[in-house]
Design an enzyme around this catalytic site. Structure first.
Site, short mmCIF file in Angstrom:
data_model
loop_
_atom_site.label_atom_id
_atom_site.label_comp_id
_atom_site.label_asym_id
_atom_site.label_seq_id
_atom_site.Cartn_x
_atom_site.Cartn_y
_atom_site.Cartn_z
N ASN A 1 1.19 -0.42 5.91
CA ASN A 1 1.57 -0.94 4.94
C ASN A 1 2.51 -2.33 5.12
O ASN A 1 3.44 -2.18 5.96
CB ASN A 1 2.76 0.11 3.98
CG ASN A 1 3.31 -0.80 2.85
OD1 ASN A 1 2.62 -1.84 2.22
ND2 ASN A 1 4.61 -0.44 2.53
N GLY A 2 1.89 -3.51 5.07
CA GLY A 2 2.45 -4.67 5.44
C GLY A 2 1.32 -5.62 6.23
O GLY A 2 0.27 -5.63 5.95
N ARG B 1 1.19 1.78 -6.16
CA ARG B 1 1.24 0.71 -5.10
C ARG B 1 0.22 0.08 -4.87
O ARG B 1 0.24 -0.96 -4.20
CB ARG B 1 1.86 1.43 -3.73
CG ARG B 1 3.28 1.72 -3.94
CD ARG B 1 3.44 2.48 -2.58
NE ARG B 1 5.07 2.52 -2.36
CZ ARG B 1 5.81 1.86 -1.63
NH1 ARG B 1 5.26 0.76 -0.88
NH2 ARG B 1 7.12 1.84 -1.33
N GLU C 1 -0.65 -10.19 -18.26
CA GLU C 1 -0.97 -9.20 -16.99
C GLU C 1 -1.89 -8.18 -17.45
O GLU C 1 -2.57 -7.46 -16.48
CB GLU C 1 0.11 -8.75 -16.54
CG GLU C 1 1.18 -7.45 -17.24
CD GLU C 1 2.27 -7.09 -16.50
OE1 GLU C 1 2.29 -6.93 -15.28
OE2 GLU C 1 3.22 -6.83 -17.02
N CYS D 1 0.85 -1.37 0.17
CA CYS D 1 -0.10 0.05 -0.11
C CYS D 1 0.82 1.18 -0.01
O CYS D 1 2.10 1.12 0.33
CB CYS D 1 -0.92 0.04 1.22
SG CYS D 1 -1.54 -1.61 1.40
N HIS E 1 8.01 -31.44 -26.19
CA HIS E 1 8.10 -32.12 -24.81
C HIS E 1 6.81 -31.98 -24.17
O HIS E 1 6.85 -32.23 -23.04
CB HIS E 1 9.38 -31.89 -24.28
CG HIS E 1 10.62 -32.09 -25.05
ND1 HIS E 1 11.39 -33.49 -25.11
CD2 HIS E 1 11.44 -31.31 -25.53
CE1 HIS E 1 12.04 -33.30 -25.93
NE2 HIS E 1 12.51 -32.06 -26.18
N TRP F 1 -3.57 -2.19 -1.27
CA TRP F 1 -3.61 -3.28 -2.16
C TRP F 1 -3.99 -4.31 -1.22
O TRP F 1 -3.40 -4.70 -0.32
CB TRP F 1 -2.35 -3.47 -3.08
CG TRP F 1 -2.27 -4.63 -3.72
CD1 TRP F 1 -2.43 -4.48 -5.09
CD2 TRP F 1 -1.80 -6.07 -3.45
NE1 TRP F 1 -2.29 -5.94 -5.52
CE2 TRP F 1 -1.88 -6.80 -4.73
CE3 TRP F 1 -1.12 -6.55 -2.32
CZ2 TRP F 1 -1.53 -8.16 -4.72
CZ3 TRP F 1 -1.07 -7.84 -2.31
CH2 TRP F 1 -0.97 -8.66 -3.47
N LYS G 1 2.11 -1.84 -8.97
CA LYS G 1 3.44 -1.58 -9.53
C LYS G 1 4.59 -2.00 -8.50
O LYS G 1 5.52 -2.70 -9.32
CB LYS G 1 3.39 -0.18 -9.88
CG LYS G 1 4.82 0.22 -10.50
CD LYS G 1 4.76 0.03 -12.11
CE LYS G 1 6.09 0.14 -12.67
NZ LYS G 1 6.06 -0.47 -13.93
N GLU H 1 8.97 -12.61 -21.62
CA GLU H 1 8.58 -11.18 -21.26
C GLU H 1 7.28 -10.86 -22.19
O GLU H 1 6.39 -10.29 -21.65
CB GLU H 1 9.59 -10.44 -21.44
CG GLU H 1 9.52 -8.90 -21.37
CD GLU H 1 9.03 -8.44 -20.12
OE1 GLU H 1 8.77 -9.20 -19.17
OE2 GLU H 1 8.32 -7.18 -20.03
N LYS I 1 3.76 -9.86 -20.53
CA LYS I 1 3.06 -8.63 -20.96
C LYS I 1 1.78 -8.86 -21.25
O LYS I 1 0.73 -8.10 -20.86
CB LYS I 1 3.78 -7.96 -22.04
CG LYS I 1 5.34 -7.29 -21.70
CD LYS I 1 5.02 -6.04 -21.00
CE LYS I 1 5.00 -6.25 -19.48
NZ LYS I 1 6.44 -6.37 -18.88
O1 M6R Z 1 10.26 -3.39 -9.50
P1 M6R Z 1 10.55 -4.64 -9.68
O2 M6R Z 1 11.27 -4.48 -10.97
O3 M6R Z 1 11.45 -5.35 -8.58
O4 M6R Z 1 9.11 -5.46 -10.01
C1 M6R Z 1 9.45 -6.81 -10.18
C2 M6R Z 1 8.19 -7.15 -10.74
O5 M6R Z 1 7.15 -7.18 -9.88
C3 M6R Z 1 7.68 -6.71 -12.13
O6 M6R Z 1 8.79 -6.53 -12.93
C4 M6R Z 1 6.57 -7.10 -12.51
O7 M6R Z 1 6.68 -8.40 -13.13
C5 M6R Z 1 5.99 -6.10 -13.85
N1 M6R Z 1 4.70 -5.97 -13.50
C6 M6R Z 1 5.70 -6.86 -15.17
O8 M6R Z 1 5.42 -5.90 -16.19
#
Ligand code: M6R
Length: 610
Positions: free
Chosen positions: A98-99, A27, A489, A2, A505, A74, A605, A482, A486
């Protein structure tokens, strides 16, 4: 994960708290709320959903006060809802947190037995009732907070407390996750993140683990875990309150994809001297550390982990160094064997990802040669704790889907590869050649972005699908991973990536005409092998979408769509260049599906919980 922000000020703090929340929304965005002391009374407003919903509620029901706390959530314990939104209150006390409190159930039972009534399903609410309980006995808010902290279990529970018993000051505590105090002209602030403070001040004090601070309008007093008053250094932030305007773009992700040429230019600036990478790019002590480096261990999460996987191919091939890559969430619970003179590299956009930070802390006890943080955020926990730091300079990244942070990480890792390869005698000419290829990246990405229109049209073929498969080989395998991340998500289409050689496989069983298969096909020594793998897909009726080198001929048929890259690129440039069309594909598919692609469901994020 959060976001928290608070202020003890001279005037109405509500607009400052709301601006802070907007900057912290990355966050978490399940709900938002704030509490202020107005005329000696605690007043609170909360809303489910985004900060904008809270703003609209405030417009109809203005709250003002000279001190206040605010929160964007969050959800961990308790679903996203107004009753679970922070601040939580008990009498005249409000808490934003936060936590996670691991022993919240035991504390809740005890509090209920003492007559406290719970209004929410959160773990946070036990904190505020315990503070109320201790305040009634100790008569001092800081003492009540310290006693409460002593009862909490679970490493991550930073908080800010506001009370009508002490209306002109906030109590802030750091347990596990960062808390930073901002020293303003007309009042002082406290937040979970520098970003929330920058519109008001760049003079900062970072709390250390276990610190409790009394943040008043005219003074800040900090006490360590043992209750002794301490001084923490005042630093002036290197960050600027970057513009968060969308400009001509519809979404931050689109903006950030298109910012990549500029971000890469910044990442390279002042780091190349006479055709060589300056060691100083990695910090003043880098030269001697990198000269001794005999192996590299990279640890990261999500997209940053994919950057590490790409780097492994390059470190092995160019620098001839052994390289291991681990997910931070796994690494921290393993017992890694550390060969002599191994450099530990943590990669993170935010520098606050809790698993990556925990991995760094664990690594410091394991006898590595040194630790290096590759990070986008100056003054983050990761950069403050690592021995060496390399800032990727991508600029603020707001979209949850990481784009420019990833490509600048790839550039950073390539620079690291080059410096390490130099120590191992690649020779000035080879170095110059690779550095030239590096310097070409911003221009090449600019050209790749010209595929935008064609990819927007291609996206229609994916919009109604439920699954997709991404294939690559060699260093393009993590690029496929990657691409799949993308797509899943932000469009919520289930997507998986495989090394193309793995297809038969197992995953080939999934292929039919309803499963789009995306392949990245640069013109390199693995192309012939990739072609055979793609034939296996066609033979099973799979629909293929191939991002290919301009010179590569594929037998076009109805089931194959080829998208040619604008230019042939060098093998060392391929991972970065072939990432761009996959970002665009995910973006356009998500636009067609109408998802909230900058803030996709269930995600945040910065991931500050395990
Ligand atoms: O801030 P960070 O690079 O440590 O974050 C790691 C992941 O949470 C971040 O890359 C996440 O996978 C992204 N949302 C992917 O787009």
């Amino acid at each position: 994960m959060c976001g928290i922000v608070g202020m003890a000020g001279g005037q109405n703090v509500t607009p400052i708290l709301m601006e802070g929340l907007r900057r912290l929304e990355y966050r978490g965005y399940d709900s938002a709320g704030l509490a202020v002391i107005n005329g000696g009374r605690l007043q609170r407003l909360r809303r489910m959903g985004k900060v904008q919903a809270l703003q609209e509620a405030l417009n109809g029901n203005p709250l003002s006060g000279a001190s206040g706390v605010a929160h964007t959530r969050w959800a961990t314990h308790g679903k996203p809802s107004e009753i679970n939104a922070h601040p939580h209150t008990s009498g005249g006390i409000a808490v934003v947190h936060n936590g996670i409190i691991e022993n919240h159930e035991a504390l809740r039972e005890q509090l209920e037995a003492d007559g406290y009534r719970f209004a929410s399903e959160t773990d946070t609410e036990v904190i505020v009732h315990r503070i109320n309980y201790h305040l009634a006995r100790a008569g001092d808010l800081r003492l009540a907070v310290s006693r409460t902290i002593g009862e909490l279990e679970g490493g991550y529970a930073s908080m800010v407390v506001l009370s009508d018993a002490q209306p002109d000051a906030l109590i802030a505590a750091r347990i596990g996750t960062p808390v930073v105090v901002g020293l303003g002209g007309d009042g002082n602030l406290v937040a979970s993140d520098v970003a929330a403070l920058l519109p008001v001040t760049s003079r900062l004090q970072f709390l250390e683990e276990g610190d409790v601070a009394v943040v008043g309008r005219d003074s800040v007093r900090i006490f360590d875990a043992g209750g002794r008053e301490v001084q923490r250094p005042v630093r002036v932030s290197e960050q600027t309150a970057d513009s968060v305007d969308l400009g001509r773009h519809r979404h931050y992700m689109e903006k950030e994809i298109h910012e990549q040429p500029a971000a890469l230019t910044r990442a390279l600036a002042n780091r190349i001297e006479d055709g060589a990478i300056a060691d100083s790019a990695f910090g003043p002590e880098a030269r001697s550390i990198l000269a001794q480096t005999a192996g590299v261990h990279i640890v990261a999460c999500g997209t940053s982990y994919h950057a590490g996987l790409v780097a492994r191919y390059q470190l092995e091939e160019v620098a001839r160094l052994p390289c291991a890559v681990d997910l931070a969430s796994e690494y921290r619970y393993r017992s890694p064997v550390v060969p002599e003179n191994t450099l530990f590299v943590a990669i993170s956009q935010s520098g606050e990802t809790v698993d990556t930070l925990a991995a760094l802390r664990a690594a410091k006890e394991l006898g590595y040669l040194a630790t290096l943080a590759i990070c986008n955020v100056a003054e983050s926990s990761l950069t403050r704790e690592a021995d060496l730091t390399f800032l990727t300079r991508a600029g603020i990244e707001i979209g949850v889907a990481s784009t420019k942070a990833f490509t600048t990480q790839l550039a950073a890792l390539l620079m690291l590869t080059i410096v390490l390869a130099r120590q191992r005698g690649i020779g000035a000419d080879t170095e110059r050649q690779i550095v030239n290829h590096l310097a070409e990246l911003p221009g090449l990405v600019e050209q790749s972005l010209l595929l935008d229109g064609a990819i927007a049209e291609l996206a229609h073929e994916f919009a109604d699908k439920h699954h997709a498969l991404f294939l690559g080989r060699g260093a393009l395998n993590p690029v496929a991973m990657e691409g799949a991340l993308k797509l899943k998500e932000i469009s919520y289409i289930h997507a998986e990536a495989y090394a193309a050689g793995e297809l038969k496989h197992g995953p080939l069983a999934l292929v039919d005409d309803d499963m789009p298969v995306v392949a990245v096909a640069p013109n390199n020594e693995l192309l012939a092998k990739l072609r055979s793998n793609l034939q296996e897909v066609r033979a099973r009726g799979g629909r293929l979408f191939v991002f290919a080198d301009p010179a590569v001929e594929f037998g076009d048929d109805d089931g194959v769509r080829i998208l040619r890259m604008p230019a042939h690129v060098q093998p060392i440039q391929e991972p970065l260049l072939y990432t761009v069309p996959l970002q665009l594909l995910a973006y356009h598919v998500a636009v067609l599906r109408g998802t909230d692609l900058d803030q996709p469901r269930n995600l945040a994020k910065t991931v500050t919980v395990e």
